[in-house]
Design an enzyme around this catalytic site. Sequence first.
Site, short mmCIF file in Angstrom:
data_model
loop_
_atom_site.label_atom_id
_atom_site.label_comp_id
_atom_site.label_asym_id
_atom_site.label_seq_id
_atom_site.Cartn_x
_atom_site.Cartn_y
_atom_site.Cartn_z
N HIS A 266 0.83 -1.21 0.00
CA HIS A 266 0.00 0.00 0.00
C HIS A 266 0.87 1.27 0.00
O HIS A 266 0.74 2.13 -0.87
CB HIS A 266 -0.92 -0.03 1.23
N GLU A 267 1.75 1.35 0.96
CA GLU A 267 2.59 2.55 1.07
C GLU A 267 3.53 2.68 -0.13
O GLU A 267 3.84 3.78 -0.56
CB GLU A 267 3.39 2.56 2.39
N HIS A 270 1.75 4.53 -2.77
CA HIS A 270 1.83 5.98 -2.53
C HIS A 270 3.20 6.51 -2.96
O HIS A 270 3.31 7.56 -3.57
CB HIS A 270 1.67 6.28 -1.03
N GLU A 296 -4.86 7.60 -2.81
CA GLU A 296 -5.35 6.31 -2.33
C GLU A 296 -5.65 5.37 -3.48
O GLU A 296 -5.56 4.15 -3.33
CB GLU A 296 -6.60 6.50 -1.45
ZN ZN Z 1 -2.97 5.21 2.02
#
Ligand code: ZN
Length: 501
Positions: A266-267, A270, A296
Site C-alpha cells: 500500500h505505502e 503511494h 489512495e
Molecule cells: Zn494510504
Amino acid sequence: MNKLFEKLQPYLEKSMALQTARNLFDWDDQTAAPFEAADYTSKVIGILSDEYMKSLINDDVRKLLKKLQDEKEQEELDEKEKAIVKELAKIYEQLESVPPEEYRAFNELTSVSSRKWAKAKKDNRYEDYAPYLGKIIDYKKKFAGYRVKGDKKPYEVLLSDFEECFLIKELDEFFEQVKEEIIPLLKEVAKKADTIDKSYNYLNYDIDKQREFCKFLAGYVGFDFSRGVIAESEHPFTTNLHNHDVRITDRYMENNLESGMFSMIHESGHALYEMNIDDDLTQTLVGTGASMGMHESQSRFYENILGRSSDFWEPIYEKLVSTYPENLSNISLEHFIKGINKAAPSLIRTEADELSYCIHIIIRYEIEKMIFADEVTVDELPKVWNQKYQEYMGITPTTDTEGILQDVHWSFGEFGYFPSYAVGTAVASQLYACMKSKMPLEEYLKAGNLNPIKEFLRDSIHKHGAVKNTNQLLKDVCGEEFRAEYYINYLKEKYTKLYNL
Ligand code: ZN
C-alpha cells in the site's frame, strides 16, 4: 516564465523549504523521536508553522496573487503556472481565513494530541483523549466556519481540502450505491466465511524476516531505494520531501503475516506516485499527488487489485513459502489467495478486507457529518460509533481501542480525509478496468514484470502531479469521469467467484 510569476518564485521557494522542514519533523516525530519529546518539539513546530504562514500570507504575495488571477494575466501563464496559482489561491483561502495565533495554537495542539491519542489507544482510555479531541473539533468547526461560503456546509469545506471532486452530494450518492449493493453481499459472504481456513496467517512470523520480505515486496513493485527509505511507526504512512526523497513506514506484527505485507504494498503505491512526479513539478505547490483520493487510488490499486490477485503472487509465492517453511509449506498458492481475500464484517479498518473496507469508511463519514452538523457530542462518540458498527456490520467493538480510538486521523485534525480512501478504492477499480483494455496486465503480473504497469501509471497519472484533478485525470486516461459502477462490479465479480455465491 511569466514575469509576474517569476516575482512570486522566492516566496514559493521559502514556503516550500519551511513545509519540507515541517514534513521532516512530522516524519521524525512518528518514527524516531523519543516519547517525551513531543511537548518540547511542538514549540519548534509551532514556530516553523508560523514562519510558513508568514512566508505565504503577506502583502507582497497577496498583491502578486491578485494580479496573477486576473483574466488577462492568466492567458499568459502556462499550464503548470496556472495550476500553481490555483493551488496558491486555495492555500490563501485556507490560511488567510485563520488568525495566525489560532493557527499556531492548533498546530501545537495536534502535535501533542497525537501522542495523547497513541497512549489512550494503548490504555483503552477514551476519556483521557476526549478533551483533546474536543478541542481539535472546536478548532476545526471554527476554521471551517471562517471559510464556508454560500449554501455550502462546514463539513464540505473540510472534504474539499482532500478531494475537490467529491463533496456531500457526490459522496452521498456513491455511498448509497455501496450500501445498497455491498452490505447484502457482505452478509452473504459472512455466512460462508468459515469455509476459508486462514489460521496459517496468525502463526508466529519472525519480525526480522517480515522486515526483509516486505522490503523485497516494496522493491518488487518498483520502490526506488536510492530515492526512498523505509522505517517503522505505529500507523504506516508515506511522506515525501520531494520526488528524490520519499519515505514510507510499516508496522510488523508477530502473529499476523498479512498486516505488514499489505501495508508495505500500500505505502509503496503511494511512494511510486511521489517518486514519479515530474522533476519540473517537484518542490512546487503542484509537485505532489492530485488529491488524497487519487493518492489512495494508487496505493489501493497496488495493495488490493494487484497485490491480492493470484497473478501477482504466482512468481513470488515460492519465495514467501521458503521464508517461512514451518508455517506455509502446506499452504498452496490457491489456499493463500483465498486467505488474503477472506472477507467478513470486522472492527478494524486498517486490517479490513476489500469487501468490508468501504463500510468502515461510510461509518466514519456519517459520524463526521454528524460532528460538523452538531448532532453528536464528543462524549457520545464511542456510543454512536458502536451503534453504527452494529447496524452495518452486525458486530460491536468491546473496547474503544478497537472502536473509536483505532484511527490516528482525528488526532491530527484530519476530518474529511476518510472518504478519500473510499473514493480512491473506487477510482482504482475504474483504472483497472481501463488498463485491462489497454495492456496484457495479467501476463505482465504472471511474468513478474511490473515495469509496464508502473510506466503506464507514471505517464498517465503520476508525472502530472496536482496539475489535473481526479476527474480530469480519469477523463484523460479512461475517457470518462468517475463512475461507482466499476467498483461495485469489481467487488461483486470477485467475491461471487471466490465464495461460489
Ligand atoms: Zn494510504
